[in-house]
Design an enzyme around this catalytic site. Structure first.
Site, PDB file in Angstrom:
ATOM      1  N   ARG A   1      -9.442   3.140   9.036  1.00  0.00           N
ATOM      2  CA  ARG A   1      -9.059   1.788   9.431  1.00  0.00           C
ATOM      3  C   ARG A   1     -10.190   1.065  10.140  1.00  0.00           C
ATOM      4  O   ARG A   1     -10.037  -0.084  10.524  1.00  0.00           O
ATOM      5  CB  ARG A   1      -7.864   1.856  10.363  1.00  0.00           C
ATOM      6  CG  ARG A   1      -6.546   1.492   9.718  1.00  0.00           C
ATOM      7  CD  ARG A   1      -5.471   1.559  10.776  1.00  0.00           C
ATOM      8  NE  ARG A   1      -4.301   0.801  10.460  1.00  0.00           N
ATOM      9  CZ  ARG A   1      -3.294   1.244   9.727  1.00  0.00           C
ATOM     10  NH1 ARG A   1      -3.352   2.427   9.157  1.00  0.00           N
ATOM     11  NH2 ARG A   1      -2.245   0.487   9.548  1.00  0.00           N
TER      12      ARG A   1
ATOM     13  N   LYS B   1       0.809  -1.209   0.000  1.00  0.00           N
ATOM     14  CA  LYS B   1       0.000   0.000   0.000  1.00  0.00           C
ATOM     15  C   LYS B   1       0.854   1.277   0.000  1.00  0.00           C
ATOM     16  O   LYS B   1       0.622   2.174  -0.807  1.00  0.00           O
ATOM     17  CB  LYS B   1      -0.848  -0.050   1.277  1.00  0.00           C
ATOM     18  CG  LYS B   1      -2.062   0.768   1.344  1.00  0.00           C
ATOM     19  CD  LYS B   1      -2.981   0.285   2.478  1.00  0.00           C
ATOM     20  CE  LYS B   1      -2.268  -0.035   3.783  1.00  0.00           C
ATOM     21  NZ  LYS B   1      -1.917   1.153   4.586  1.00  0.00           N
TER      22      LYS B   1
ATOM     23  N   ARG C   1      -1.098  -6.939  13.925  1.00  0.00           N
ATOM     24  CA  ARG C   1      -1.606  -5.952  12.971  1.00  0.00           C
ATOM     25  C   ARG C   1      -2.500  -6.597  11.923  1.00  0.00           C
ATOM     26  O   ARG C   1      -3.497  -6.017  11.492  1.00  0.00           O
ATOM     27  CB  ARG C   1      -0.457  -5.173  12.330  1.00  0.00           C
ATOM     28  CG  ARG C   1       0.134  -4.163  13.309  1.00  0.00           C
ATOM     29  CD  ARG C   1       0.924  -3.082  12.623  1.00  0.00           C
ATOM     30  NE  ARG C   1       2.186  -3.586  12.160  1.00  0.00           N
ATOM     31  CZ  ARG C   1       2.663  -3.389  10.954  1.00  0.00           C
ATOM     32  NH1 ARG C   1       1.977  -2.684  10.079  1.00  0.00           N
ATOM     33  NH2 ARG C   1       3.811  -3.888  10.598  1.00  0.00           N
TER      34      ARG C   1
ATOM     35  N   ARG D   1      10.962  -6.182   6.322  1.00  0.00           N
ATOM     36  CA  ARG D   1      11.127  -4.729   6.316  1.00  0.00           C
ATOM     37  C   ARG D   1      12.005  -4.180   7.435  1.00  0.00           C
ATOM     38  O   ARG D   1      12.607  -3.116   7.292  1.00  0.00           O
ATOM     39  CB  ARG D   1       9.751  -4.039   6.430  1.00  0.00           C
ATOM     40  CG  ARG D   1       8.985  -4.050   5.154  1.00  0.00           C
ATOM     41  CD  ARG D   1       7.866  -3.030   5.126  1.00  0.00           C
ATOM     42  NE  ARG D   1       6.997  -3.044   6.295  1.00  0.00           N
ATOM     43  CZ  ARG D   1       5.720  -2.662   6.257  1.00  0.00           C
ATOM     44  NH1 ARG D   1       5.186  -2.280   5.128  1.00  0.00           N
ATOM     45  NH2 ARG D   1       4.996  -2.655   7.358  1.00  0.00           N
TER      46      ARG D   1
ATOM     47  N   ARG E   1      11.193  -2.800  10.382  1.00  0.00           N
ATOM     48  CA  ARG E   1      10.766  -1.640  11.166  1.00  0.00           C
ATOM     49  C   ARG E   1      10.501  -2.084  12.601  1.00  0.00           C
ATOM     50  O   ARG E   1      10.272  -3.261  12.836  1.00  0.00           O
ATOM     51  CB  ARG E   1       9.470  -1.098  10.559  1.00  0.00           C
ATOM     52  CG  ARG E   1       9.531   0.322  10.131  1.00  0.00           C
ATOM     53  CD  ARG E   1       8.363   0.659   9.230  1.00  0.00           C
ATOM     54  NE  ARG E   1       7.058   0.288   9.798  1.00  0.00           N
ATOM     55  CZ  ARG E   1       5.931   0.376   9.135  1.00  0.00           C
ATOM     56  NH1 ARG E   1       5.935   0.815   7.900  1.00  0.00           N
ATOM     57  NH2 ARG E   1       4.794   0.030   9.703  1.00  0.00           N
TER      58      ARG E   1
HETATM   59  P1  ADP Z   1       0.968  -0.588   7.676  1.00  0.00           P
HETATM   60  O1  ADP Z   1       2.281  -1.229   7.839  1.00  0.00           O
HETATM   61  O2  ADP Z   1      -0.172  -1.449   8.066  1.00  0.00           O
HETATM   62  O3  ADP Z   1       0.789   0.078   6.352  1.00  0.00           O
HETATM   63  P2  ADP Z   1       0.832   2.080   8.799  1.00  0.00           P
HETATM   64  O4  ADP Z   1       2.166   2.616   8.446  1.00  0.00           O
HETATM   65  O5  ADP Z   1      -0.348   2.541   8.014  1.00  0.00           O
HETATM   66  O6  ADP Z   1       0.914   0.494   8.821  1.00  0.00           O
HETATM   67  O7  ADP Z   1       0.523   2.372  10.355  1.00  0.00           O
HETATM   68  C1  ADP Z   1       1.384   1.948  11.372  1.00  0.00           C
HETATM   69  C2  ADP Z   1       0.688   2.065  12.731  1.00  0.00           C
HETATM   70  O8  ADP Z   1       0.211   3.415  12.940  1.00  0.00           O
HETATM   71  C3  ADP Z   1      -0.560   1.209  12.908  1.00  0.00           C
HETATM   72  O9  ADP Z   1      -0.247  -0.126  13.274  1.00  0.00           O
HETATM   73  C4  ADP Z   1      -1.313   1.977  13.988  1.00  0.00           C
HETATM   74  O10 ADP Z   1      -0.778   1.737  15.265  1.00  0.00           O
HETATM   75  C5  ADP Z   1      -1.035   3.429  13.628  1.00  0.00           C
HETATM   76  N1  ADP Z   1      -2.083   4.000  12.723  1.00  0.00           N
HETATM   77  C6  ADP Z   1      -1.880   4.459  11.458  1.00  0.00           C
HETATM   78  N2  ADP Z   1      -3.036   4.881  10.915  1.00  0.00           N
HETATM   79  C7  ADP Z   1      -3.993   4.681  11.851  1.00  0.00           C
HETATM   80  C8  ADP Z   1      -5.403   4.890  11.899  1.00  0.00           C
HETATM   81  N3  ADP Z   1      -6.083   5.376  10.848  1.00  0.00           N
HETATM   82  N4  ADP Z   1      -6.068   4.567  13.031  1.00  0.00           N
HETATM   83  C9  ADP Z   1      -5.426   4.063  14.080  1.00  0.00           C
HETATM   84  N5  ADP Z   1      -4.099   3.822  14.111  1.00  0.00           N
HETATM   85  C10 ADP Z   1      -3.388   4.122  13.015  1.00  0.00           C
END
Ligand code: ADP
Length: 186
Positions: free
Chosen positions: A92, A17, A144, A131, A133
């Site tokens: 989300r 994404k 997650r 990754r 991170r």
């Molecule tokens: P991914 O690896 O799933 O793409 P993101 O980089 O979008 O993860 O988000 C990393 C973390 O940031 C999430 O696991 C959550 O803790 C927090 N987060 C990001 N966007 C949101 C949201 N819209 N609502 C709640 N928590 C969020």
């Protein structure tokens, strides 16, 4: 589309994404609004927001809806997002989807499409584990994914019912997936 599109990119952790969002935003000339990047930036800065969210993020949990609503309302209110945007990581859950609708309709805007990146589960864990991170340990990844299935996946039906959903096969080369997305949004 005569004006620039207002899009949401939906997909599980590891679906690519973020990568696709970056490419697509550049192609379309709209800002890439990634709530994950914004929150990680806040954590790095050590701001009040960052201190509030770092524990939740490292546990793979969601930040509360009220906090996210403020972050997104502020970001989508900036001038560069007036014409169009690509939202990545928001909404989300259903409450966030309703908040987004309210934020947009308050300024006479609405979404043009919601792109769903589809990737099978086995491939997701393998990808994310590579990754490195801090929120990417295997345990946190599983959490997650669980949160995605429980909270975020219901948005697929939510947006399908509104005629906005554009499912795209997320398996394959980055360029091929990008082509499919462009085709899906017309
Ligand atoms: P991914 O690896 O799933 O793409 P993101 O980089 O979008 O993860 O988000 C990393 C973390 O940031 C999430 O696991 C959550 O803790 C927090 N987060 C990001 N966007 C949101 C949201 N819209 N609502 C709640 N928590 C969020």
């Amino acid at each position: 589309m005569a004006t620039k599109p207002k899009l949401v990119l939906l997909g599980p952790p590891g679906s690519g994404k973020g990568t696709q969002a970056e490419i697509l935003a550049r192609e379309l000339g709209v800002p890439h609004v990634s709530t994950g990047d914004m929150l990680r930036g806040a954590v790095e800065e050590g701001s009040a927001l960052g201190r509030k969210v770092s524990g939740l993020m490292n546990a793979g949990a969601l930040v509360d809806d009220g906090t996210m609503a403020e972050v997104v309302r502020e970001r989508l209110g900036r001038s560069d997002a007036r014409g169009g945007f690509l939202l990545d990581g928001y909404p989300r859950n259903r409450a966030q989807a309703e908040t987004l609708e309210a934020i947009l309709s308050a300024s006479d805007r609405d979404l043009d499409a919601v792109v769903l990146l589809e990737v099978p589960e086995e491939e997701l864990v393998a990808r994310v584990a590579g990754r490195g991170r801090s929120d990417d340990s295997e345990e946190v990844i599983r959490e997650r994914l669980r949160v995605y299935r429980e909270k975020t996946e219901p948005l697929v039906d939510y947006y399908d019912q509104r005629g906005l959903l554009r499912p795209v096969d997320g398996v394959g080369a980055i360029d091929d997936v990008n082509d499919r997305i462009l085709e899906a949004i017309g």
